[in-house]
Design a protein around this motif. Structure first.
Motif, PDB file in Angstrom:
ATOM      1  N   GLY A 119       0.801  -1.215   0.000  1.00  0.00           N
ATOM      2  CA  GLY A 119       0.000   0.000   0.000  1.00  0.00           C
ATOM      3  C   GLY A 119       0.834   1.265   0.000  1.00  0.00           C
ATOM      4  N   ASP A 120       2.125   1.121   0.176  1.00  0.00           N
ATOM      5  CA  ASP A 120       3.027   2.257   0.187  1.00  0.00           C
ATOM      6  C   ASP A 120       3.415   2.629  -1.242  1.00  0.00           C
ATOM      7  N   SER A 121       4.060   3.751  -1.387  1.00  0.00           N
ATOM      8  CA  SER A 121       4.493   4.193  -2.706  1.00  0.00           C
ATOM      9  C   SER A 121       5.983   3.941  -2.855  1.00  0.00           C
ATOM     10  N   TRP A 122       6.348   3.335  -3.991  1.00  0.00           N
ATOM     11  CA  TRP A 122       7.742   3.043  -4.288  1.00  0.00           C
ATOM     12  C   TRP A 122       8.164   3.762  -5.547  1.00  0.00           C
ATOM     13  N   HIS A 123       9.337   4.347  -5.522  1.00  0.00           N
ATOM     14  CA  HIS A 123       9.920   5.002  -6.683  1.00  0.00           C
ATOM     15  C   HIS A 123      11.276   4.329  -6.915  1.00  0.00           C
ATOM     16  N   VAL A 124      11.430   3.703  -8.075  1.00  0.00           N
ATOM     17  CA  VAL A 124      12.645   2.962  -8.373  1.00  0.00           C
ATOM     18  C   VAL A 124      13.175   3.409  -9.732  1.00  0.00           C
ATOM     19  N   SER A 125      14.469   3.631  -9.789  1.00  0.00           N
ATOM     20  CA  SER A 125      15.127   3.985 -11.038  1.00  0.00           C
ATOM     21  C   SER A 125      16.283   3.025 -11.263  1.00  0.00           C
ATOM     22  N   ILE A 126      16.402   2.514 -12.498  1.00  0.00           N
ATOM     23  CA  ILE A 126      17.479   1.608 -12.870  1.00  0.00           C
ATOM     24  C   ILE A 126      18.217   2.215 -14.060  1.00  0.00           C
ATOM     25  N   SER A 127      19.543   2.158 -14.017  1.00  0.00           N
ATOM     26  CA  SER A 127      20.344   2.650 -15.133  1.00  0.00           C
ATOM     27  C   SER A 127      21.481   1.668 -15.391  1.00  0.00           C
ATOM     28  N   HIS A 128      21.953   1.634 -16.648  1.00  0.00           N
ATOM     29  CA  HIS A 128      23.011   0.708 -17.048  1.00  0.00           C
ATOM     30  C   HIS A 128      24.127   1.455 -17.777  1.00  0.00           C
ATOM     31  N   SER A 129      25.326   0.933 -17.635  1.00  0.00           N
ATOM     32  CA  SER A 129      26.437   1.312 -18.508  1.00  0.00           C
ATOM     33  C   SER A 129      26.849   0.026 -19.219  1.00  0.00           C
ATOM     34  N   ASP A 130      27.945   0.048 -19.923  1.00  0.00           N
ATOM     35  CA  ASP A 130      28.415  -1.174 -20.570  1.00  0.00           C
ATOM     36  C   ASP A 130      28.801  -2.246 -19.559  1.00  0.00           C
ATOM     37  N   THR A 131      29.207  -1.828 -18.360  1.00  0.00           N
ATOM     38  CA  THR A 131      29.736  -2.785 -17.392  1.00  0.00           C
ATOM     39  C   THR A 131      28.934  -2.905 -16.090  1.00  0.00           C
ATOM     40  N   SER A 132      28.062  -1.943 -15.801  1.00  0.00           N
ATOM     41  CA  SER A 132      27.379  -1.930 -14.508  1.00  0.00           C
ATOM     42  C   SER A 132      25.907  -1.567 -14.636  1.00  0.00           C
ATOM     43  N   ALA A 133      25.158  -1.980 -13.621  1.00  0.00           N
ATOM     44  CA  ALA A 133      23.774  -1.549 -13.470  1.00  0.00           C
ATOM     45  C   ALA A 133      23.661  -0.929 -12.078  1.00  0.00           C
ATOM     46  N   VAL A 134      22.940   0.175 -11.999  1.00  0.00           N
ATOM     47  CA  VAL A 134      22.763   0.859 -10.727  1.00  0.00           C
ATOM     48  C   VAL A 134      21.271   1.121 -10.533  1.00  0.00           C
ATOM     49  N   ALA A 135      20.832   1.084  -9.283  1.00  0.00           N
ATOM     50  CA  ALA A 135      19.420   1.349  -8.986  1.00  0.00           C
ATOM     51  C   ALA A 135      19.313   2.188  -7.726  1.00  0.00           C
ATOM     52  N   PHE A 136      18.249   2.955  -7.687  1.00  0.00           N
ATOM     53  CA  PHE A 136      17.938   3.817  -6.546  1.00  0.00           C
ATOM     54  C   PHE A 136      16.469   3.603  -6.215  1.00  0.00           C
ATOM     55  N   ALA A 137      16.159   3.475  -4.925  1.00  0.00           N
ATOM     56  CA  ALA A 137      14.783   3.240  -4.503  1.00  0.00           C
ATOM     57  C   ALA A 137      14.404   4.204  -3.384  1.00  0.00           C
ATOM     58  N   ILE A 138      13.190   4.725  -3.470  1.00  0.00           N
ATOM     59  CA  ILE A 138      12.611   5.572  -2.417  1.00  0.00           C
ATOM     60  C   ILE A 138      11.312   4.911  -1.973  1.00  0.00           C
ATOM     61  N   TRP A 139      11.184   4.741  -0.667  1.00  0.00           N
ATOM     62  CA  TRP A 139       9.980   4.136  -0.069  1.00  0.00           C
ATOM     63  C   TRP A 139       9.222   5.241   0.644  1.00  0.00           C
ATOM     64  N   GLU A 140       7.994   5.475   0.214  1.00  0.00           N
ATOM     65  CA  GLU A 140       7.123   6.465   0.867  1.00  0.00           C
ATOM     66  C   GLU A 140       6.012   5.732   1.607  1.00  0.00           C
ATOM     67  N   LYS A 141       5.842   6.098   2.866  1.00  0.00           N
ATOM     68  CA  LYS A 141       4.755   5.557   3.690  1.00  0.00           C
ATOM     69  C   LYS A 141       3.679   6.609   3.842  1.00  0.00           C
ATOM     70  N   PHE A 142       2.457   6.157   3.767  1.00  0.00           N
ATOM     71  CA  PHE A 142       1.331   7.093   3.936  1.00  0.00           C
ATOM     72  C   PHE A 142       0.640   6.876   5.239  1.00  0.00           C
TER      73      PHE A 142
END
Length: 123
Positions: free
Chosen positions: A100-123
């Motif tokens: 029921g919470d809100s999640w914001h996730v971003s994924i990005s890639h380069s030739d060698t790596s993948a990176v992700a960022f997540a924000i968890w919002e509680k209401f």
């Protein structure tokens, strides 16, 4: 209110090595049913990149919860591309408290790596 944030980075070669050792088992341990269906349509190079991105995203979500991926079951989280970006769905009844919470996730890639960022919002 922001309840947690998390980030993670994964070397794509590390994921490719795991795929070489465990070609069917590794994806099944990491991906939800919908993710696995999509993954099976991808090229070999894109498969490792996709898995690395999902691994990083789920690890980032675990960090946002203060748990880490070891306390979550990666298959209980489905991260799929929707009309408005990434859509997060909690598939396991044990994780209903987060659904029921809100999640914001971003994924990005380069030739060698993948990176992700997540924000968890509680209401």
């Amino acid at each position: 209110m922001i309840a947690g944030i998390g980030t993670d980075i994964v070397e794509i070669q590390r994921i490719q090595d795991a795929l070489t050792r465990l070609p069917t088992r590794f994806p099944k341990r990491l991906l939800s049913g919908p993710e696995l269906g999509y993954w099976e349509t991808l090229s070999k190079r894109r498969r490792a990149e996709f898995l690395a991105g999902r691994f990083a995203a789920k690890e980032a979500m675990g960090k946002a919860l203060g748990l880490g991926l070891g306390s979550l079951h990666p298959q209980q989280i489905s991260i799929m591309l929707g009309q408005n970006g990434l859509e997060i769905e909690w598939l396991d009844a044990d994780s209903v408290e987060y659904s029921g919470d809100s999640w914001h996730v971003s994924i990005s890639h380069s030739d060698t790596s993948a990176v992700a960022f997540a924000i968890w919002e509680k209401f």
